[in-house]
Design a protein around this motif. Structure first.
Motif, mmCIF file in Angstrom:
data_model
loop_
_atom_site.group_PDB
_atom_site.id
_atom_site.type_symbol
_atom_site.label_atom_id
_atom_site.label_comp_id
_atom_site.label_asym_id
_atom_site.label_seq_id
_atom_site.Cartn_x
_atom_site.Cartn_y
_atom_site.Cartn_z
ATOM 1 N N ARG A 87 -0.552 -15.909 29.568
ATOM 2 C CA ARG A 87 0.227 -17.078 29.146
ATOM 3 C C ARG A 87 1.578 -17.060 29.855
ATOM 4 N N LEU A 88 1.967 -18.208 30.409
ATOM 5 C CA LEU A 88 3.253 -18.310 31.102
ATOM 6 C C LEU A 88 4.161 -19.287 30.369
ATOM 7 N N LEU A 89 5.395 -18.865 30.119
ATOM 8 C CA LEU A 89 6.444 -19.770 29.644
ATOM 9 C C LEU A 89 7.452 -19.915 30.771
ATOM 10 N N PHE A 90 7.777 -21.153 31.113
ATOM 11 C CA PHE A 90 8.613 -21.467 32.272
ATOM 12 C C PHE A 90 9.838 -22.227 31.765
ATOM 13 N N SER A 91 10.998 -21.590 31.899
ATOM 14 C CA SER A 91 12.210 -22.138 31.293
ATOM 15 C C SER A 91 13.121 -22.781 32.337
ATOM 16 N N VAL A 92 13.496 -24.025 32.083
ATOM 17 C CA VAL A 92 14.552 -24.693 32.872
ATOM 18 C C VAL A 92 15.433 -25.436 31.865
ATOM 19 N N ARG A 93 16.563 -25.948 32.368
ATOM 20 C CA ARG A 93 17.463 -26.615 31.427
ATOM 21 C C ARG A 93 16.971 -28.022 31.087
ATOM 22 N N GLU A 94 16.627 -28.781 32.124
ATOM 23 C CA GLU A 94 16.233 -30.174 31.893
ATOM 24 C C GLU A 94 14.958 -30.489 32.667
ATOM 25 N N ARG A 95 14.317 -31.570 32.252
ATOM 26 C CA ARG A 95 13.044 -31.940 32.867
ATOM 27 C C ARG A 95 13.165 -32.132 34.380
ATOM 28 N N LYS A 96 14.318 -32.635 34.831
ATOM 29 C CA LYS A 96 14.480 -32.887 36.269
ATOM 30 C C LYS A 96 14.564 -31.583 37.066
ATOM 31 N N GLU A 97 14.680 -30.451 36.363
ATOM 32 C CA GLU A 97 14.743 -29.170 37.069
ATOM 33 C C GLU A 97 13.376 -28.491 37.170
ATOM 34 N N GLN A 151 3.306 -23.297 29.727
ATOM 35 C CA GLN A 151 4.090 -24.344 29.086
ATOM 36 C C GLN A 151 5.521 -24.251 29.603
ATOM 37 N N ALA A 152 6.099 -25.414 29.881
ATOM 38 C CA ALA A 152 7.517 -25.445 30.269
ATOM 39 C C ALA A 152 8.351 -25.620 29.015
ATOM 40 N N THR A 153 9.514 -24.981 29.014
ATOM 41 C CA THR A 153 10.435 -25.200 27.906
ATOM 42 C C THR A 153 11.785 -25.620 28.458
ATOM 43 N N LEU A 154 12.372 -26.624 27.822
ATOM 44 C CA LEU A 154 13.645 -27.210 28.273
ATOM 45 C C LEU A 154 14.736 -26.718 27.326
ATOM 46 N N THR A 155 15.762 -26.095 27.918
ATOM 47 C CA THR A 155 16.767 -25.479 27.040
ATOM 48 C C THR A 155 17.927 -26.420 26.712
ATOM 49 N N ARG A 156 18.086 -27.496 27.511
ATOM 50 C CA ARG A 156 19.256 -28.338 27.271
ATOM 51 C C ARG A 156 18.916 -29.815 27.123
ATOM 52 N N PRO A 197 7.626 -37.178 19.178
ATOM 53 C CA PRO A 197 6.259 -37.233 19.705
ATOM 54 C C PRO A 197 5.700 -38.650 19.711
ATOM 55 N N GLY A 198 5.139 -39.025 20.822
ATOM 56 C CA GLY A 198 4.517 -40.336 20.930
ATOM 57 C C GLY A 198 3.018 -40.191 20.746
ATOM 58 N N PRO A 199 2.275 -41.158 21.251
ATOM 59 C CA PRO A 199 0.830 -41.085 21.084
ATOM 60 C C PRO A 199 0.222 -39.887 21.793
ATOM 61 N N GLN A 200 0.906 -39.461 22.874
ATOM 62 C CA GLN A 200 0.374 -38.298 23.580
ATOM 63 C C GLN A 200 1.176 -37.067 23.177
ATOM 64 N N GLU A 201 0.501 -35.982 23.148
ATOM 65 C CA GLU A 201 1.179 -34.747 22.777
ATOM 66 C C GLU A 201 2.247 -34.425 23.823
ATOM 67 N N ASN A 202 3.442 -34.069 23.381
ATOM 68 C CA ASN A 202 4.494 -33.738 24.332
ATOM 69 C C ASN A 202 4.189 -32.386 24.974
ATOM 70 N N PRO A 203 4.162 -32.325 26.314
ATOM 71 C CA PRO A 203 3.760 -31.063 26.946
ATOM 72 C C PRO A 203 4.873 -30.023 26.966
ATOM 73 N N PHE A 204 6.105 -30.399 26.617
ATOM 74 C CA PHE A 204 7.213 -29.473 26.761
ATOM 75 C C PHE A 204 7.615 -28.854 25.432
ATOM 76 N N ALA A 205 7.977 -27.566 25.521
ATOM 77 C CA ALA A 205 8.615 -26.939 24.366
ATOM 78 C C ALA A 205 10.114 -27.186 24.498
ATOM 79 N N ARG A 206 10.849 -26.875 23.483
ATOM 80 C CA ARG A 206 12.295 -27.082 23.502
ATOM 81 C C ARG A 206 12.956 -25.787 23.063
#
Ligand code: FES
Length: 360
Positions: free
Chosen positions: A250-260, A280-285, A291-300
């Motif tokens: 399992r990989l967790l990939f951390s960046v600050r914002e989605r654009k990164e 899974q990517a996780t956004l720290t900032r 959540p919309g109709p689709q599951e949000n792929p990002f952790a926070r």
């Protein structure tokens, strides 16, 4: 004191080599095809620590948390910084040596000029750089290793991790090496590459170096990447999956914002190809929309907080961590707090080289 080369013996394996008086013990060992544990090659991690059983060394520069004055007085040195000062030196490496298997070829660092094949930003701060190996250069590496970049007027050389996984025999499958390079505000090497690297240009690279590797472990693996710390993890995980590693990774990939975010296509492809791999990517900032109709792929949130929130049990897992020193420290502490054994936490970090005033 001597100006002549020293005969150095690594007592852990009995291997011997000759080290010129102006060359660090580690560099001469690697050039002779002798493996020595190392990571930063900059006196900042302590991985290359050895006890000098006989002889004298010039310690050079090192960070005090990598080796203390007390340790130096007790006869320890950092092989990446220490140069020989006696005709004979006997060393006992503190960290485990990986003895070469019978018939296994040594990986020898080399210096060569490469042509830049691609150089384009993949986020506002990350450059993807691809270089082609010159024809006729025989190059082998292990997954997770790095290359040093010799850049005009920039000392010491700056290492960047190779993104690719080697073929099973250690060769580079398609003759190209790629790197992700974060532009740091005061980073001379990263600014030079962002400002000057363009297709058709040339770069001098030296390597491969480094000991970061997929753990020898019979159980699940958790990989934690902070931004461009993804590079050595991609290399190591890809090779392990190709080798048939059977446990979940399992990989967790951390960046600050989605654009990164970057390299998501590579991760998605890896997950498609190997069902045991999830990420899974996780956004720290960045706040995540509800959540919309689709599951949000990002952790926070930060990875250490996620591990705590999930009550993740890591007592049977090995953990790979790569990123900035602060990221690696926090993740390694969190992983151990969740039950990971200290000797099953493998780290790689972008450590500074040289005295702090010279550090990028
Ligand atoms: S201190 Fe020598 S490799 Fe890091």
């Amino acid at each position: 004191m001597t100006k002549d080369p020293s005969n150095v013996t690594v007592t852990n394996t009995g291997e011997t080599y000759v080290c010129p008086e102006d060359t660090p013990l580690l560099d001469a060992a690697l050039a002779a095809g002798i493996h020595m544990p190392h990571n930063c090659r900059g006196g900042a991690c302590g991985t290359c620590k050895a006890k000098v059983l006989e002889g004298m060394v010039d310690h050079g520069w090192a960070m005090s948390f990598a080796i203390t004055d007390e340790e130096k007085e007790q006869g320890y040195c950092l092989c990446c910084q220490s140069k020989p000062r006696s005709p004979t030196i006997r060393l006992a490496m503190v960290n485990p040596m990986h003895a070469r298997e019978a018939g296994e070829e040594a990986i020898l660092p080399a210096e060569f000029t490469t042509e830049i094949v691609a150089a384009h930003p993949v986020t506002p701060t990350v450059l993807r750089l691809v270089v082609g190996l010159p024809a006729g250069v025989s190059f082998r590496f292990r997954a997770g290793m790095n290359m040093e970049f010799e850049l005009p007027g920039i000392e010491p050389p700056r290492p960047y991790s190779i993104v690719e996984a080697p073929a099973a025999d250690g060769t580079l499958p398609d003759g190209q090496l790629s790197f992700y390079i974060t532009r740091h505000p005061k980073g001379r090497a990263s600014n030079w590459l962002h400002d000057h690297a363009q297709p058709g240009g040339t770069l001098t690279l030296r390597g491969p170096y480094g000991d970061f590797a997929f753990p020898r472990h019979d159980g699940p693996v958790l990989a934690l990447a902070g931004s461009t710390g993804l590079s050595p993890i991609l290399s190591a995980v890809s090779r392990a999956l190709e080798d048939g590693f059977a446990h979940p990774v399992r990989l967790l990939f951390s960046v600050r914002e989605r654009k990164e975010l970057f390299a998501c296509d590579l991760l998605a492809r890896l997950a498609r190809r190997h069902p045991t791999f999830t990420w899974q990517a996780t956004l720290t900032r960045e706040a995540i929309a509800s959540p919309g109709p689709q599951e949000n792929p990002f952790a926070r949130g930060r990875i250490p907080d996620l591990l705590t929130k999930e009550s993740t049990d890591l007592s049977t897992s090995a953990v790979l961590v790569a990123g900035s020193p602060a990221f690696v420290d926090a993740c390694a502490a969190a992983a151990q707090a969740r039950g990971a054994a200290a000797d099953r936490v493998v780290i790689d970090s972008f450590l500074p080289r040289g005295p702090v005033s010279q550090v990028e």
